[in-house]
Write an enzyme that holds these catalytic residues in place. Structure first.
Site, PDB file in Angstrom:
ATOM      1  N   HIS A 135      -4.904 -43.074  -2.913  1.00  0.00           N
ATOM      2  CA  HIS A 135      -4.574 -44.304  -3.538  1.00  0.00           C
ATOM      3  C   HIS A 135      -6.846 -43.390  -4.305  1.00  0.00           C
ATOM      4  CE1 HIS A 135      -8.210 -46.973  -5.520  1.00  0.00           C
ATOM      5  NE2 HIS A 135      -6.729 -47.711  -5.922  1.00  0.00           N
TER       6      HIS A 135
ATOM      7  N   ARG B 295      -3.903  -1.713  -6.936  1.00  0.00           N
ATOM      8  CA  ARG B 295      -3.312  -2.343  -7.053  1.00  0.00           C
ATOM      9  C   ARG B 295      -4.135  -3.516  -8.285  1.00  0.00           C
ATOM     10  NH1 ARG B 295      -5.717  -4.081  -1.383  1.00  0.00           N
ATOM     11  NH2 ARG B 295      -8.190  -4.665  -2.088  1.00  0.00           N
TER      12      ARG B 295
ATOM     13  N   TYR C 109      11.098 -34.205 -20.105  1.00  0.00           N
ATOM     14  CA  TYR C 109       9.553 -34.102 -20.787  1.00  0.00           C
ATOM     15  C   TYR C 109       8.810 -34.541 -18.754  1.00  0.00           C
ATOM     16  CZ  TYR C 109       9.377 -39.034 -19.627  1.00  0.00           C
ATOM     17  OH  TYR C 109       8.959 -40.501 -19.059  1.00  0.00           O
TER      18      TYR C 109
ATOM     19  N   LYS D 286       1.119  -0.937   0.170  1.00  0.00           N
ATOM     20  CA  LYS D 286      -0.078  -0.366   0.034  1.00  0.00           C
ATOM     21  C   LYS D 286       1.028   0.942  -0.189  1.00  0.00           C
ATOM     22  CE  LYS D 286      -3.933   1.469   3.208  1.00  0.00           C
ATOM     23  NZ  LYS D 286      -4.852   0.911   2.120  1.00  0.00           N
TER      24      LYS D 286
ATOM     25  N   ARG E 178      -3.738   2.930   8.994  1.00  0.00           N
ATOM     26  CA  ARG E 178      -3.664   1.704   8.377  1.00  0.00           C
ATOM     27  C   ARG E 178      -3.053   0.864   7.860  1.00  0.00           C
ATOM     28  NH1 ARG E 178      -8.772   2.129   4.761  1.00  0.00           N
ATOM     29  NH2 ARG E 178      -8.701   4.375   4.190  1.00  0.00           N
TER      30      ARG E 178
ATOM     31  N   SER F  56      12.817 -42.553 -15.947  1.00  0.00           N
ATOM     32  CA  SER F  56      12.232 -42.025 -15.217  1.00  0.00           C
ATOM     33  C   SER F  56      11.451 -41.308 -13.813  1.00  0.00           C
ATOM     34  CB  SER F  56      10.291 -42.560 -16.026  1.00  0.00           C
ATOM     35  OG  SER F  56       8.476 -41.467 -15.836  1.00  0.00           O
TER      36      SER F  56
ATOM     37  N   GLY G 172      -7.882  -7.569   5.021  1.00  0.00           N
ATOM     38  CA  GLY G 172      -8.711  -7.793   6.790  1.00  0.00           C
ATOM     39  C   GLY G 172      -8.243  -8.120   8.239  1.00  0.00           C
TER      40      GLY G 172
ATOM     41  N   MET H  95      -5.376  -7.017   9.814  1.00  0.00           N
ATOM     42  CA  MET H  95      -4.499  -6.211  10.625  1.00  0.00           C
ATOM     43  C   MET H  95      -5.536  -5.190  10.533  1.00  0.00           C
ATOM     44  SD  MET H  95      -1.081  -6.415   9.918  1.00  0.00           S
ATOM     45  CE  MET H  95      -0.615  -6.379   7.485  1.00  0.00           C
TER      46      MET H  95
ATOM     47  N   CYS I   2       7.341 -38.880 -13.675  1.00  0.00           N
ATOM     48  CA  CYS I   2       5.772 -39.278 -13.590  1.00  0.00           C
ATOM     49  C   CYS I   2       5.008 -39.255 -12.752  1.00  0.00           C
ATOM     50  CB  CYS I   2       6.139 -40.977 -14.528  1.00  0.00           C
ATOM     51  SG  CYS I   2       6.735 -42.113 -13.552  1.00  0.00           S
TER      52      CYS I   2
END
Lengths: 966, 966
Positions: A543, A427, A939, A102, A172, A852, A181, A183, A919
């Site tokens: 699972h 902002r 990959y 701010k 503030r 992998s 909200g 503080m 993977c």
């Protein structure tokens, strides 16, 4: 706060146009007028830039400049209080760490000439010092505050504590990262029994006393710790006494009386009269805001959002402006583009004659600022554009300027006081995923940002929202429990407690939610039939979670507050009782469990999404494959842009009813002949599976993992299945049970599974290899290109792979002989999922065509964390701040990630072109994908619905790298 | 083979004294006479040494010498056939790899002037080439063989294939490492229908034909593959026909007839006549011996003993000498010291007029060579010393010389032919552990070897034999099953199938063997009461194995062939049925399970053992601590030389009946108050435990590990216990069961255990810390020195340790305040047993005063091997040659060992003086101890009975290092 009605106060900085105050005010005016006009501002910025460039080009640092920059740096280092106002500011946008978001923004806007009420910021350093000094401000800081205050007084033409022309300020918080909200703030500070009279004279009595009572209430709550309900009771009593129901109906006298009651109440509670000295008020409020950095909800919020405790907050003291001083006053919020759809329309709402808190309170319906901001319920309300064309025009100029300046969609708070526009905050605006994509792509087209920036603008993990149904946020809902957001998407249906029931009811056309204590592989078909899955146990990679993500089904797992009683067909959550057949809605993106039927919405993928995805592939250095076990999943993933299958699990295929009996016979066989007979029956069905998958992935690589799980996972659990298996194997049920007992394991995850099964029963891997190779030959014969890769799981020792590779090669070569002329020659590689494999990857690479990384198991073993059991204590860890992340969600870079790094480096040491993939579930987690990209893997592979997420994350990794090196 | 009766063959090398053959023979004689006289030999050796030293001192390599050594090296490289005889030999003792142990030794002895029958060795290279040439000898090798054979003929004064004076040879294998009985040999080679007549004339007909039939039988078996039983049947038939029962009763004519039958049988089986050409016989025998390197039993033996297949065998062809040519002939075996007791007495046995195989066959009782060799059964037999004083005197001279030369106890084979002594073999003699210790210590006192050599002479793992009862090897026994040798020592007792029964019967004075499918922590007291433990499941580090080793109890684990039926109180093994109460004997050193009562013997620890142990401590760089949970164990370990406790497990204390109920209440408590009440009752008993241990270890460090196992391990399993707990907690049994279900884990090893319990229930660790600190203060107050160390288990993340350290420190500091003036300040450290901990050890070290590597768990997780489940597939791995070792027995140096290395290095990077220990089971394994010593750990910790083993291994690590660098 000016003599709007009291007339003639020409010096008021609020009614700036009427002000005739010397240099400061007039300069301010000039700046304000100039700033929003982009040409002028643009020119100024361009000039500045040119100067900087020139200096850099000249190559030699001019002494004066160097000294100046040194001075300003050391100045910034020692400065504690940063003034802003009248077009000048000590701070800048880049000083977020010091000034908070701010404060930095207010300074930046002031510098840019945006009309911002003047004020000053106490830096985050003061917060740290405040703590070290056990809650006291140093004399130096106090002196600096008074100096800055004097500058504000000068600009505003008001004086703090002046009974005639009192300056009021807001106090503030403002941290580096927004903590909305969490503080405390105090508004209207500076009012007292004396100054309130001045304000009454300047504006009017009702406004003055209403403001005073608001201040007393807020200050008493935040600074003095007086419970809020006391004031509310008094207010209610006053309204009752006056025979009215709304605050606005109270008269000046009522407020005056109430103020007196409030002051008495404070004194009664604290034993001290309410502070009448505005400076004392100021010191109290500053201290309270600093203290509020450490209040419980702020601490909890930080823990949740991973904000460091040490960062601290800044405190912003700013001159008050009022949107509630009459009908030429207003307050509102505006977005430079539509935050829901992303459309490039100025969008916002406002309330006339109101303060910001009234907008938040939601008592009055806000008005749209313009025609394109109309929504349901505000169709007929007048717009700001129509009601206050002057301020609206200025707001328009400012929003365009700010969006261009910040190069992103802005969320602005504004107040109009007596026809004059003030910007209180700007902002980067929050937006839906859908809007994020659209805004990013549009801005590229508008040449505001580059493609790489656009790619970085979209939160990869939010893409899930675009692919799955979401809960309609406006709908009523009763959340009865909260579990882990295990697989995104919202789903509703009737509760069933067994997989069989799920199948039956689903076939009958009903939507069902499968509720289980935990799921096991034999529930697969029921999970497939259900709309969503809810479990009481298990973590993010249990699972249920893994399978559901693979299927793209909504899943909430580890919902510990559920008490499920299968026998009674009932689930209890606190006082709620949910029975078999009752409607339930779950949100796998938030983990919420809701009673009944909550409406859901399925977003559409727009053309911007496809455009963005095309860009990602152009800059990515790694490919994204998918984890898929069926042709359907493979096709889906391909449609999401998957470039191959990185993990095809053969075991899921084993659970289909026509197969499971043979699988069980194979496992329980006591001799090779029985086992081979069972395998012979499995061979054609496995081959058929692979053919379908190879066809679906024509031309793309498909990595098939040989059987991995412990064999007992496939075995019958209930009496009925036991009897069926016993009969088919000509065993007594007791004999069968003994056999099952013998297969029981204490720690199946570390037991007889993966390649160990392949060593004990090589005939199983032989059958699978044959099925893969034959399927590839068959699909090749249909004129398609096939790229099979055979992956051996759970290798811990090079000896295992060398032994099994020989087995696999022998079968491949036999099948090739049966298909003369075939070009099918599967690559043979291994999972790196055991820590030992990572440690000895150089030797393992001698026998592997590819690696992998199975990061799920690598995490389980590297961290000694069972994914099925961790949920019983990981929450304690997160709560205590011992861990910040669930290592099953984002790869643990310092620990388990090092094993991946080691495995990659050692593997490539032996084979520089070794293909490396990932993977595990981490393959679909943006943060992890960035990490893997940094290690140079070829990959990542993830479930179909995570493919776009991974593609974006992979591109972001490159974009971020370029940004950082630039 | 000489004209002993045929008279006058003055040239016979056997009757050397009578020989007048020129240079070679006389030189041989001279040498032989000289050699055993140590002064002369010693002088010669000293001279050689002096020359070598001088050369080295001179600093410059003389061209001639250099060239010579190069020549001899290249000569050794190209040479395939190495001659020895007549005091000259191409080989040397150091050429074991090339010549095999036997060949190198024969060459060395020949060089030393020991009377060895001449011959030559085909090197192991020929073995490799033979395989490469698919079973053929090259022409070059054949030529070299014939050249060497000619030199043998010259020395012996005989000719190969000569019908008048035939040379007979033996053809034997000889690998780098002895593989007794695994490969083939052929004796008496050179006999044919022609040469047998010459031998008959030289000796006598009966001897000649007996020798011939032995040769035919052996050659037919080894070279031609004719089944042996055919010959045995014919021999039996011949004895029946002659009406006799012993071979020795057959006459010359009988043998002659039998030879004819044998030759017919060979021709009938092979379709070819028996080869009559001695050269053809020779090529056949050499090929057969090379082939036998690859026969099944040799391959199996190598796998078992970790001998490389590639090493190959050498073949030794040596002139035959005969101990069965009359009463001035004999054959025998002698040890330079007593191999059972280690006493320094010449020890051996012999048979008059016999061949080596007769000694092995055991038909005749061998005679003692001297008075000190008399044993039960040979008290009254005449000795060699008395019967053949001349050869005995020479044998004495030779044995003294050889022992001095080889600097170790020798096992010699000798033959006396016609009063002349021949040494056929000498090698380092096998000995009991007891003898090994005594011989090593004696030899140091005799200044034969250094202390370091003595330390290296004793096999560390064999020390177990000295501490535990062993099976009397002479006793009859019926082995019905074989499991893993899980905890050494032999034990017998009545079978019981439950821990309770074990306690009851043991209290009644009975000896019992506890037989379980597997043990669990609640069986502890029953295990303690039993003589030994036998389990059907579990590996070398299963619960039963670990606990039994800790207790020093015999244990055979993972005996998969047992079918145990608790309900019926019966155990079946193949056809055997063992009932509750039947006697059973188990040998935890071999894994054997025997029916009934087999006698056992308990060796005594002699003064030599204590002396050796004193030496080890002088050279060791690492300390040996013990794993002990009771004062008794601690005292025992201290008596074995432990220098502290490296691992005191607090959980074992929890199982005592007076405690377990409170432990269960603590675990099952739903609220803090109930839990703290239960903990308050546990506090005084834990404190008492620690007081006892601190007293027992006065002045030495004691590392106490805070509670580690998953909580459900402590929970009631049977209905009776369930009811008791439910009652004490005022819960219904069903509620309790639900609670237990909720605590169930899929993979407890990776679940809620160790420090995770400490984080979830910090009050448990607080109680334990208080108990430890209070106990230390109490013992200190009694005037003793206490060095407590508090160890936090299962740390995976630095955050855990930092959090728990604060908890522990707070309690310590509170207790210290309650004991003003105390010096007690426990060190606080951690186990490194999770791979992630090893990977992040640098950060963890910031919070740790010490590390202790828990290599059991590190192996389980690093290798993904559950120690309780691995036994179902590890045997397949060993069998297939995929793994050579059980990684729970010896640390896996390439894999898991790297985690230890990393942990040690990273830890010391942060804290250079960080104390490092190892407290896994590997701490008692010699091979692993050497590895750890190499990593620079400060100590290893092992069960009390392994302390001497570890001490010796630690010293050996240093001694070997010095040897290698020397």
């Amino acid at each position: 706060m000016t003599a709007r009605r009291g007339g003639g106060a020409g010096r008021s900085p609020v009614r700036r146009k009427a002000s005739s105050r010397k240099k400061t005010a007039s300069r301010k005016k000039a700046t304000r007028k100039k700033a929003p006009r982009k040409k002028a501002a643009g020119k100024k910025a361009a000039r500045k830039k040119a100067v900087r460039k020139k200096a850099a080009k000249a190559g030699s640092v001019r002494r004066g400049q160097g000294a100046a920059s040194r001075r300003s740096r050391s100045d910034a280092e020692s400065r504690r209080v940063f003034f802003f106002g009248g077009g000048q500011a000590d701070g800048r946008a880049e000083m977020r760490e010091l000034l908070g978001g701010k404060g930095a923004n207010l300074a930046e806007m002031t510098r840019l000439g945006v009309p911002v009420p003047p004020g000053f910021t106490l830096s985050t350093r003061v917060c740290a010092e405040f703590k070290d000094r056990t809650g006291k401000l140093s004399a130096g800081v106090k002196a600096d505050v008074l100096t800055a205050l004097a500058r504000v007084e000068k600009i505003m033409g008001l004086r703090f504590g002046d009974p005639e022309r009192p300056l009021l300020v807001s106090v503030r918080s403002g941290a580096r990262v927004s903590m909305p909200g969490m503080m405390d703030s105090v508004l209207n500070l500076g009012l007292s029994n004396h100054t309130v009279e001045g304000l009454a004279k300047l504006v009017d009595e009702r406004f003055a006393y209403d403001s005073y009572r608001r201040f007393i209430q807020m200050y008493a709550d935040v600074v003095l710790g007086v419970p809020l309900d006391r004031f509310e009771i008094m207010l209610e009593r006053a309204k009752l006494g006056a025979g009215v129901s709304l605050d606005t109906e109270l008269e000046a006298a009522d407020w005056r009386a109430l103020v007196s009651d409030y002051l008495d109440a404070v004194e009664a509670h604290t034993g001290q009269p309410f502070p009448q000295d505005p400076r004392q008020q100021l010191w109290g409020a500053i201290a309270a805001v600093f203290r509020s950095w450490r209040n419980d909800r702020a601490v909890a919020y930080r823990r949740l959002h991973r904000i460091e405790d040490a960062w601290g907050t800044a405190v912003n003291i700013q001159s008050m402006v009022f949107g509630n001083m009459g009908d030429d006053c207003a307050t509102g919020v505006a977005f430079t583009r539509n935050p829901s759809t992303g459309e490039s329309n100025f969008y916002g709402e406002y309330l006339k004659n109101a303060q910001g808190e009234d907008v938040v309170a939601g008592i009055r319906t806000p008005q749209p600022i313009n025609a394109s901001s109309r929504v349901v319920g505000s169709e007929d309300l007048p717009t700001l554009e129509a009601e206050m064309p002057g301020p609206y025009a200025e707001l328009t100029r400012i929003y365009k300027f700010l969006e261009k300046h910040y190069r992103d969609m802005q969320d602005m708070e504004f107040t109009i006081q007596g026809g004059t526009l003030w910007i209180l905050q700007t902002r980067t605006g929050k937006r839906t995923s859908h809007a994020a994509v659209r805004i990013a792509v549009d801005m590229v087209k508008e040449r505001l940002i580059s493609r790489e920036e656009a790619i970085l603008r979209v939160d990869a993990s939010s893409l899930d929202q675009l692919l799955h149904p979401t809960i309609d946020q406006s709908a009523d809902r009763e959340v009865i429990a909260r579990g882990l957001p295990a697989s995104p998407g919202a789903a509703g249906g009737r509760v069933v407690f067994s997989a069989e029931e799920a199948e039956t009811r689903s076939k009958a056309g009903e939507k069902v939610i499968l509720v289980r204590i935990e799921t096991s592989p034999e529930d697969i078909l029921g999970m497939h039939a259900a709309e969503g899955i809810l479990t009481a146990r298990g973590g993010m990679t249990s699972h249920a979670a893994v399978v559901a993500r693979g299927m793209g089904k909504s899943c909430v797992s580890g919902c510990a507050s559920l008490a499920i009683d299968y026998a009674a067909g009932v689930m209890r959550v606190e006082q709620h009782v949910v029975r078999d057949g009752d409607w339930l809605t779950i949100d796998g993106s938030s983990g919420e469990v809701m009673l009944g039927r909550v409406p859901t919405a399925t977003p559409e993928l727009g053309p911007e999404f496809r455009e963005l995805m095309r860009w990602t592939d152009r800059i990515s250095r790694i490919k994204v494959r998918t984890n898929a076990d069926t042709p359907e999943d493979a096709e889906l993933a391909r449609s999401f842009g998957a470039t191959g299958i990185g993990l095809c699990r053969t075991e899921h295929m084993f659970f289909q009813p026509r197969r499971i009996l043979n699988v069980r016979r194979m496992i329980l066989a006591r001799d090779m002949a029985t086992r081979e007979a069972a395998l012979a029956e499995l061979l054609p069905v496995q081959r058929e599976d692979f053919e379908g998958i190879f066809r679906a992935m024509e031309g793309l690589p498909v990595t098939v993992r040989l059987l991995d799980p412990p064999l007992h996972e496939f075995l019958p659990q209930n009496e009925e299945d036991l009897a069926a298996v016993a009969q088919s194997m000509r065993l007594s049920v007791q004999d069968l049970k003994n056999r099952l007992d013998a297969l029981h394991e204490f720690n199946p995850m570390l037991g007889h599974r993966g390649c160990r099964v392949g060593v004990s029963f090589p005939e199983i891997y032989r059958m699978q290899t044959r099925a893969i190779t034959e399927a590839a030959c068959a699909v090749e014969a249909q004129g398609m290109k096939v790229k099979p890769e055979i992956m051996v799981p759970l290798i811990a020792h090079p000896g295992e792979l060398s032994w099994l590779r020989a087995e696999v090669e022998a079968v491949v070569s036999a099948v090739r002989k049966e298909h003369p002329g075939t070009r099918v020659r599967p690559a043979i590689g291994t999972m790196i999922e055991v820590p030992r494999a990572a440690l000895t990857a150089d030797v393992i690479a001698e026998h592997a065509d590819f690696f992998s990384f199975g990061t799920n198991d690598l995490t389980q073993m590297g961290y000694a964390l069972s994914r099925d059991d961790a949920n019983s204590f990981l929450p304690d860890y997160i709560e205590q701040g011992i861990l910040r992340d669930d290592p099953f969600v984002s790869i643990d870079e310092e620990g388990v990630g090092q094993l991946v790094r080691m495995g990659a480096e050692l593997g490539r040491k032996t084979r520089p072109r070794l293909q490396l993939g990932v993977c595990g579930e981490h393959g679909g987690d943006p943060q992890s994908v960035r990490f893997f990209a940094g290690l140079g893997v070829d990959y990542v592979s993830c479930s179909p619905y995570r493919v776009p997420v991974a593609r974006l994350a992979a591109a972001q990794a490159v974009a971020r790298g370029r940004e950082e090196s630039a």
